[in-house]
Design an enzyme around this catalytic site. Structure first.
Site, PDB file in Angstrom:
ATOM      1  N   ASP B 383      45.014  26.246  59.600  1.00  0.00           N
ATOM      2  CA  ASP B 383      44.840  27.379  58.702  1.00  0.00           C
ATOM      3  C   ASP B 383      44.112  28.470  59.454  1.00  0.00           C
ATOM      4  O   ASP B 383      43.047  28.240  60.009  1.00  0.00           O
ATOM      5  CB  ASP B 383      44.039  26.940  57.465  1.00  0.00           C
ATOM      6  CG  ASP B 383      44.089  27.987  56.377  1.00  0.00           C
ATOM      7  OD1 ASP B 383      44.775  29.016  56.572  1.00  0.00           O
ATOM      8  OD2 ASP B 383      43.443  27.780  55.345  1.00  0.00           O
ATOM      9  N   PHE B 387      42.836  35.170  57.568  1.00  0.00           N
ATOM     10  CA  PHE B 387      43.930  35.761  58.315  1.00  0.00           C
ATOM     11  C   PHE B 387      44.033  37.268  58.143  1.00  0.00           C
ATOM     12  O   PHE B 387      44.030  38.033  59.105  1.00  0.00           O
ATOM     13  CB  PHE B 387      45.219  35.082  57.863  1.00  0.00           C
ATOM     14  CG  PHE B 387      46.450  35.535  58.580  1.00  0.00           C
ATOM     15  CD1 PHE B 387      46.645  35.237  59.915  1.00  0.00           C
ATOM     16  CD2 PHE B 387      47.438  36.234  57.907  1.00  0.00           C
ATOM     17  CE1 PHE B 387      47.783  35.628  60.556  1.00  0.00           C
ATOM     18  CE2 PHE B 387      48.589  36.623  58.548  1.00  0.00           C
ATOM     19  CZ  PHE B 387      48.763  36.322  59.874  1.00  0.00           C
ATOM     20  N   ASN B 422      36.219  38.360  55.069  1.00  0.00           N
ATOM     21  CA  ASN B 422      35.816  37.526  56.201  1.00  0.00           C
ATOM     22  C   ASN B 422      34.515  36.787  55.888  1.00  0.00           C
ATOM     23  O   ASN B 422      33.920  36.964  54.821  1.00  0.00           O
ATOM     24  CB  ASN B 422      35.733  38.362  57.482  1.00  0.00           C
ATOM     25  CG  ASN B 422      34.600  39.367  57.432  1.00  0.00           C
ATOM     26  OD1 ASN B 422      33.923  39.501  56.412  1.00  0.00           O
ATOM     27  ND2 ASN B 422      34.401  40.065  58.527  1.00  0.00           N
ATOM     28  N   TYR B 423      34.077  35.996  56.822  1.00  0.00           N
ATOM     29  CA  TYR B 423      32.967  35.109  56.507  1.00  0.00           C
ATOM     30  C   TYR B 423      31.656  35.840  56.250  1.00  0.00           C
ATOM     31  O   TYR B 423      30.938  35.474  55.320  1.00  0.00           O
ATOM     32  CB  TYR B 423      32.832  34.026  57.576  1.00  0.00           C
ATOM     33  CG  TYR B 423      33.892  32.987  57.371  1.00  0.00           C
ATOM     34  CD1 TYR B 423      33.692  31.952  56.456  1.00  0.00           C
ATOM     35  CD2 TYR B 423      35.107  33.062  58.013  1.00  0.00           C
ATOM     36  CE1 TYR B 423      34.677  31.027  56.210  1.00  0.00           C
ATOM     37  CE2 TYR B 423      36.094  32.141  57.778  1.00  0.00           C
ATOM     38  CZ  TYR B 423      35.882  31.117  56.882  1.00  0.00           C
ATOM     39  OH  TYR B 423      36.851  30.211  56.634  1.00  0.00           O
ATOM     40  N   ASP B 480      49.967  31.941  57.155  1.00  0.00           N
ATOM     41  CA  ASP B 480      48.794  31.600  57.951  1.00  0.00           C
ATOM     42  C   ASP B 480      48.383  30.145  57.789  1.00  0.00           C
ATOM     43  O   ASP B 480      47.275  29.774  58.103  1.00  0.00           O
ATOM     44  CB  ASP B 480      47.627  32.508  57.571  1.00  0.00           C
ATOM     45  CG  ASP B 480      47.212  32.324  56.126  1.00  0.00           C
ATOM     46  OD1 ASP B 480      48.056  31.850  55.346  1.00  0.00           O
ATOM     47  OD2 ASP B 480      46.080  32.645  55.780  1.00  0.00           O
ATOM     48  N   GLU B 481      49.267  29.331  57.288  1.00  0.00           N
ATOM     49  CA  GLU B 481      48.867  27.970  56.982  1.00  0.00           C
ATOM     50  C   GLU B 481      50.063  27.047  57.185  1.00  0.00           C
ATOM     51  O   GLU B 481      51.177  27.365  56.756  1.00  0.00           O
ATOM     52  CB  GLU B 481      48.412  27.919  55.519  1.00  0.00           C
ATOM     53  CG  GLU B 481      47.722  26.655  55.137  1.00  0.00           C
ATOM     54  CD  GLU B 481      47.370  26.648  53.656  1.00  0.00           C
ATOM     55  OE1 GLU B 481      47.521  27.697  53.001  1.00  0.00           O
ATOM     56  OE2 GLU B 481      46.979  25.584  53.158  1.00  0.00           O
TER      57      GLU B 481
END
Lengths: 214, 1139
Positions: B383, B387, B422-423, B480-481
């Protein structure tokens, strides 16, 4: 509630029977449930007051009102369904015993689920055939003698011998002894049905002592 | 007037004791119900509340209009007296000159105001405005209120529906100023603070729905133009706007005004920096409008703006470029900028790209997989880490480590939805699906970046190239996976880490990988691995891992299911281990229960599947769909069908079922809160199946139009249209996509029943025997000749000439001879003109492998032919040679000759038999090569014509589809059933099969052996036997036999029906033979019935009893048979049958 679901089901009886043997099992079980209620009423195993009239495939049937009784019958029959579908059920019997626990009557539904045979009742006549069973049950007191008081009843299912290993631990059904007759018994055929998808018979076994000959 | 006063009183009362919006929704409120009771005496007796309200509004309107005309005259006295003293003077001063400044403005007053709503009403009366008692979005232009509760402040749109909420001072001050002031400074303070930008932008575009208002002609002169308003509006805020980098005209000073419109072309420069694309979620702010269209068609915008003010067409026109109205490329643009569309079409591309690869590798791969399935399975779940953000951020290093989210628009109003964060952003609690404004509340520094679809596509392609490089079994979940099945390919962890590093090298985006033994665990492992990590769950760790897992972490457990589980006190997977599968299935349904049960144990039987076959292709537009006239809708359908056709063509498939989905505005629901959204809708769908698969835009359009018209909707209510094509088939191959393998669905297989395939297999050995594989193709079950070889009986289709099949192994010469023989035989029957055709047919079929049981050309329906798609038609032509060019061919002889022994076409049977008989008689040489009937011995050509020929081409009974059987006409079905019975009987004993029954029976009827199998066949054997018996004694039984002959009824019924005859008949001497026959008859019948039909046994015995009472013969029979029957019942059931 039941009536409702039955109506729905019967609309697609033909469909079900044509395509899925699995759903034959469903129908059989539902029908069985109705028959058991009807038998309990007709054989007067419970006071008549606990029954109410309902309609199943356009036939008046008696349906027990007591929730526990309903639940018992329903769960017993529902749990049979996988077996019926697998075709391992040979017959389903309703045993009526007197207070000494000796057999008085034994109503036997015997099944043969078929993949296909070209003989017998066409699928669309199935409803009529099933109706025939119900009607026959409702008049069964005419050829059966009255039961003694304080009878009890139970459901016993006979599986085809080869299939004992399919019994699942979760099943509420428990192995039972064959409640055989200790003397000769008489069989009265109540109704048989042959169709392309399902053979079904209902007959009653009862003891010789009760002279029921006409 | 008194009534009016009273009503106003009640209105006031209601206003006080209701929440402010009680007025607006008075139709539902208790208070207004009270009104209705008050007004019951109203002569125009109203049946329902809706009508009542309409009537009331009308009356109020009338009163208002009357008032306004009256009050214009005597305003100074009555009205002013009611006003506050301080404003009173001004009013008095202004009233005569500027009496109609509020023209075109319609207010609705919400809640407590100073001045009161009553006074405001008077003011509006005097100054040409409209005062609405009940809120209706389309009538009201301004909402007047002084305070609002918190809940409404938070979500002002729910109250205002986009209308400006203004303080009452605006009215008063405007009157004082003698003109309508900009309401902006009078906006309710709290709303203005909370939503600083909303007002300006929104108001400029979305402001009043003036086109609905009854406007006087001079409206334009009095009413401030939008540009004016914007000027007033924007100036004070230019700083703020500039700061936020929102390009408006303010950067260059007040926007220039052209013909009363903002010249948007000036904005172009500013817009260049903005890449945000509006997508289907685009919001109300005109910023969005500018972004999406400013660059592309600024002209259109100018045009629209002109219309905006010029025609007073504000809302509809504003919608024009953003809706299906006026924008011919709407559909394309729509799909160009839709994220959902990207993901949807991505799969398409993926499939076309890797589909072939999969196909090639699948079989082999599958085998490998199966062969080695003994070893531990290993699944990798890859993953990409956030993405959508990562791809954008990788080119913008300044954003690295900053909270970034992807959204279609960085609108300041923040009503766009975040699609990925994002993170660093997630650390702030920003989540996908959040509104931008909520996200910004959590994380003020959040950077919003637009999508970059090209980059996504590139990265996804790279990623998948890498994945496919490493593993043949890749299941793409999304762009994306993916899942990879790496069983037996070495250490899965190592593979995963290699893949990860390669992905990073190739794309500069990180991927996380989870490795375990199945898809479930791999996916869960990935969750643990994120971000940018690798996690492996060893088989031994599974239990511990699962135990710690909360139920909602399981895929497939959503909020509802989680709550349900919680209510059963099941919080963790370890809790799930405690409960039985039965319980789970009972509580949550069979499938879900099963899933929960096995997931909790880390069991997942799903396999890594390669590209799934798509079942439908379609396009649906639910945003921006607005039609005014039916032509709009049809124009839209044109573009939509073009889009769908393009997609079909891209995917190289065609479909047969076309479904049109329409969203219709729900009755009574107003404009949706989402700009140009679909709002509350009812969904409708209809579909039609066309005769053959299509990808043509014309057909799609035709059907779509037809379906659309069949709805008979008011096009103005349509809010969404979708067109979908299902039952897809691959182009060219004519293969149905169903099931993946794709059965041959071309002409061949349509014409040949499936069963023929089975028979092909059966006949395969025969083919080999004869060494003529090229010629024998569809043959039926082998029959024995005297030579002992099996001859496949050729179904005499068009390729009749090839019918003669090798009787021996000496091939070609012999075969040639046979051919000639066959032809010469045919010449006798085929009219000269048809002969050539047959030969043509032969040569063509010789060249190509002959097709299946084709029907004769003469049986083809020309109209069907005409409607066939070109490929099929071409195939038909090929098969039939040039014949198909002439649509109708009437060649009766040929028809006879060519009738196929189609399996289900019992009707043809007789014809073929005729033919074969004739052939038999004429050409002895050819007889044996047309073995349509079982032949016994050579030279036995005196076949009694009464014998019905067998349908030799019957498939085995097990192959029959019961549904087909039941669909056949009764007569046909019966015929088939009988045929089956007959064959069933014959199969076990081949010798009886070949002896014509009556003859044999006649010869042997006296012997006891003849009494075997009395009940076989249809009608049963004994019927013939009794009928044809010369014996006088049997004649008495003939009546029984006759009744039985055509009957489908049970024997007991038949017997009952002939009861009188039976009893009358057999009175005299009874021969042993007859008794025995009768006994056998009953005996065998009982034997046959005992297992399945006890009732019938019972019946027959009862009938027998009745007959026995009258007839000597039957009495004897009964006496003899009863013990036997009881015996057999005892054997079967253990008891005695009560008869």
């Amino acid at each position: 509630m039941l009536y409702h679901s039955c109506t729905v089901l019967l609309d697609c009886v033909q469909f079900l029977f044509l395509y899925f043997a699995g759903d034959v099992g469903e129908l059989v079980c539902e029908f069985l449930e109705v028959c058991i209620h009807q038998l309990l009423c007709v054989r007067e195993l419970y006071p008549q007051e606990i029954f109410e009239r309902r309609r199943y495939i356009n036939t008046p049937v008696q349906w027990a009102r007591h929730p526990d009784l309903r639940e018992y019958i329903h769960s017993a029959v529902t749990n049979l369904q996988p077996w019926v579908q697998q075709g391992v059920v040979d017959k389903v019997t309703l045993l009526v015993m007197n207070k000494n626990r000796t057999l008085e009557e034994k109503f036997v539904f015997s099944f043969g689920l078929k993949q296909l045979s070209t003989a017998g009742v066409p699928a669309q006549h199935l409803e009529f055939a099933l109706r025939g069973f119900l009607l026959k049950i409702s008049v069964s007191d005419s050829f059966l003698s009255p039961l003694p008081p304080d009878c009890s009843w139970e459901l016993v299912t006979y599986l085809k011998s080869s299939s004992l290993d399919t019994i699942n631990k979760d099943q509420p059904w428990v192995p039972a002894d064959d409640e055989g007759w200790d003397q000769n018994f008489i069989m009265t055929s109540m109704k048989s049905m042959r169709s392309s998808y399902l053979d079904m018979q209902l007959y009653v076994e009862h003891s010789v002592e009760k002279p029921t000959d006409e | 007037m008194a009534g009016e006063e009273k009503e106003e009183e009640s209105l006031k009362r209601k206003k006080v004791d209701n929440v402010p919006r009680g007025m607006a929704w008075g139709a539902q409120s208790f208070a207004s119900a009270r009104i209705s009771s008050i007004r019951e005496k109203d002569p125009s007796s109203v049946s329902d509340f809706g009508r009542y309200m309409a009537e009331k509004r009308r009356k109020l309107n009338v009163q208002y209009n009357e008032d306004s005309s009256n009050k214009l005259l005597n305003n100074a006295t009555a009205a002013v007296a009611a006003l506050h003293s301080k404003e009173g003077q001004i009013v008095v001063a202004e009233i005569s000159t500027k009496s109609r400044i509020f023209n075109g403005i319609s207010i609705w007053v919400d809640g407590f105001t100073v001045p009161t709503h009553q006074e405001l009403r008077h003011l509006m009366l005097q100054y040409g405005g409209v005062f609405e008692n009940y809120f209706r979005r389309e009538l009201v232009t301004h909402i007047i209120c002084s305070t609002l509760p918190d809940s409404k402040i938070k979500n002002p749109r729910s109250l205002s529906r986009g209308l400006p909420i203004v303080k009452p001072e605006w009215i008063v001050d405007s009157i004082a100023a003698g003109r309508v002031l900009s309401w902006a400074p009078y906006q309710l303070q709290r709303i203005a603070l909370e939503h600083p930008n909303q007002r300006t932008l929104q108001s400029a575009y979305l402001n009043p729905k003036l086109d609905h208002c009854p406007l006087p002609l001079d409206w334009r002169d009095n009413y401030p133009t939008y540009s004016n308003m914007m000027d007033i509006d924007l100036e004070p805020r230019s700083e703020l706007l500039a700061l936020e980098n929102v390009p408006t005209s303010d950067n260059q000073g007040p926007s220039s005004v052209q013909d009363g419109a903002v010249n948007f072309t000036l904005l172009e420069e500013d817009l260049k920096g903005i890449e945000v694309k509006a997508d289907e979620c685009s919001e109300t702010e005109n910023q969005g409008v500018l972004e999406s269209h400013g660059k592309k068609d600024s002209v259109a915008i100018v045009d629209r703006s002109k219309r905006n003010t010029g025609a007073g067409y504000s809302d509809a026109a504003a919608a024009a470029t953003h809706s299906t109205l006026g924008d011919d490329n709407f559909v394309q643009n729509y799909f160009k900028s839709s994220r959902l569309h990207f993901i949807g079409t991505w799969r398409n591309r993926y499939q076309s790209r890797y589909g072939s690869f999969n196909d090639n590798s699948e079989g082999q791969d599958q085998q490998v997989f199966r062969a080695k399935s003994g070893s531990d399975p290993a699944v990798i779940h890859i993953d990409m880490d956030c993405f959508f953000v990562a791809v954008v951020v990788r080119d913008r290093p300044e954003l690295h480590d900053k909270p970034v989210a992807v959204c279609h628009s960085d609108s300041v109003r923040g009503s766009g939805e975040i699609s990925s964060a994002n993170y660093p952003a997630r650390a702030f609690g920003v989540r996908a699906g959040m509104f931008v404004r909520d996200a910004k509340a959590k994380c003020p520094d959040l950077e919003i970046v637009p999508y970059n679809f090209e980059a996504y596509e590139q990265v996804a392609d790279k990623v998948y190239n890498i994945l496919h490089h490493h593993c043949g079994r890749v299941q793409a979940v999304s762009c994306d996976e993916a899942f990879l099945d790496v069983t037996d390919q070495g250490d899965p962890c190592q593979i995963a880490s290699v893949i990860r590093s390669q992905i990073f090298e190739a794309t500069r985006c990180t991927a996380s990988a989870g490795v375990s033994k199945n898809k479930l665990l791999a996916r869960l492992a990935t969750r643990k691995a994120k971000p940018n990590g690798l996690y492996y769950i060893a088989p031994s760790e599974v239990e511990g891992f699962m135990d710690e897992l909360a139920v909602e972490d399981l895929p497939g457990v959503g909020w509802t299911l989680k709550e349900k589980l919680k209510s059963h006190n099941l919080h963790k997977c370890s809790d799930l281990l405690r409960v039985s599968k039965d319980f789970l299935q009972r509580e949550f349904g069979v499938k879900t229960g099963d899933m929960l049960w096995s997931y909790a144990r880390g069991i997942d039987t799903r396999e890594v599947q390669q590209a799934q076959i798509r079942k439908s292709i379609g396009a649906e537009v639910n945003w921006g769909v607005r039609f005014l006239v039916p032509e709009d809708a049809h124009r839209f359908l044109v573009t939509l069908s073009t889009e769908v056709a393009t997609r079909l063509q891209t995917a190289a498939v065609k479909g047969r079922t076309i479904t049109l989905k329409v969203k219709r505005r729900k009755e009574g629901s107003g404009e949706p809160s989402k700009f140009m959204g679909c709002g509350v809708c009812d969904n409708f769908s209809r579909s039609e199946t066309v005769g053959y698969a299509t990808d043509s835009q014309e057909i799609l359009l035709r059907v779509a139009k037809q379906l659309f018209n069949s709805f008979a909707f008011d096009v103005r209510d349509v809010r969404g249209v979708g067109l979908q094509v299902t039952r897809l088939e691959a182009v060219g191959s004519g293969q149905s996509l169903k099931g993946g393998q794709g059965q041959q669905r071309a002409l061949k297989s349509w014409l040949a029943p499936e069963i023929s395939k089975v028979m092909l297999d059966e006949s395969a050995p025969a083919d080999r025997n004869s060494g003529n594989q090229t010629i024998i193709h569809r043959s039926t079950e082998p029959l024995k000749t005297e030579a002992g070889e099996s001859i496949p009986v050729k179904s005499p289709a068009l390729d009749v000439p090839k019918l003669p099949l090798n009787t021996s192994a000496q091939d070609n010469n012999d075969l040639h001879a046979v051919f000639t023989a066959a032809e010469s035989g045919m010449r006798n029957f085929i009219a000269p003109d048809t002969k050539d055709r047959i030969q043509v047919g032969r040569s063509s079929t010789k060249a190509a492998p002959p097709p299946t049981n084709l029907p004769p050309l003469s049986e083809l329906d020309p109209s069907v032919l005409a409607s066939l798609p070109p490929e099929i038609l071409a195939e038909i032509r090929e098969v039939y040679g040039e014949l198909a060019a002439q649509p109708v061919v009437s060649s009766k002889p040929a028809k006879n000759y060519l009738s196929p022994v189609a399996v289900m076409k019992g009707a043809h049977k007789t014809k073929t038999s005729e033919v074969s008989n004739r052939v038999d008689r004429r050409e002895d040489g050819i007889r044996r090569v047309l073995p349509l009937e079982p032949l016994t011995e050579r030279g036995e050509s005196s076949r009694p014509p009464s014998v019905r020929p067998e349908i030799v081409a019957l498939p085995p009974a097990s192959q029959l589809d019961p549904s087909v059987m039941s669909a056949l006409p009764l007569s046909l079905r019966r015929e088939l059933e009988q045929e089956y019975k007959r064959q069933q009987v014959k199969k076990p004993d081949k010798s009886t099969l070949r002896v014509s029954e009556p003859e044999k029976l006649c010869v042997e009827r006296c012997s006891s052996t003849s009494l075997e199998d009395l009940w076989t066949g249809t009608p049963p054997k004994w019927v013939h036997m009794f009928k044809e018996s010369q014996d006088a004694e049997f004649s008495n039984l003939c009546v029984l036999a006759e009744h039985m002959a055509g009957a489908v009824r049970p024997f007991s019924v038949v017997m009952l029906s002939v009861l009188p005859h039976l009893s009358n008949a057999c009175s005299a001497t009874v021969s042993q033979k007859v008794i025995q026959s009768c006994m056998e008859l009953i005996k065998q019948y009982v034997q046959q019935m005992i297992a399945c039909d006890l009732e019938e046994v019972c019946m027959i015995m009862r009938v027998l009893k009745r007959v026995a009472a009258k007839s000597q013969l039957w009495r004897v029979v009964e006496d003899l048979i009863t013990p036997f029957v009881q015996g057999i019942v005892g054997e079967c059931y253990g008891g005695h049958l009560k008869i």
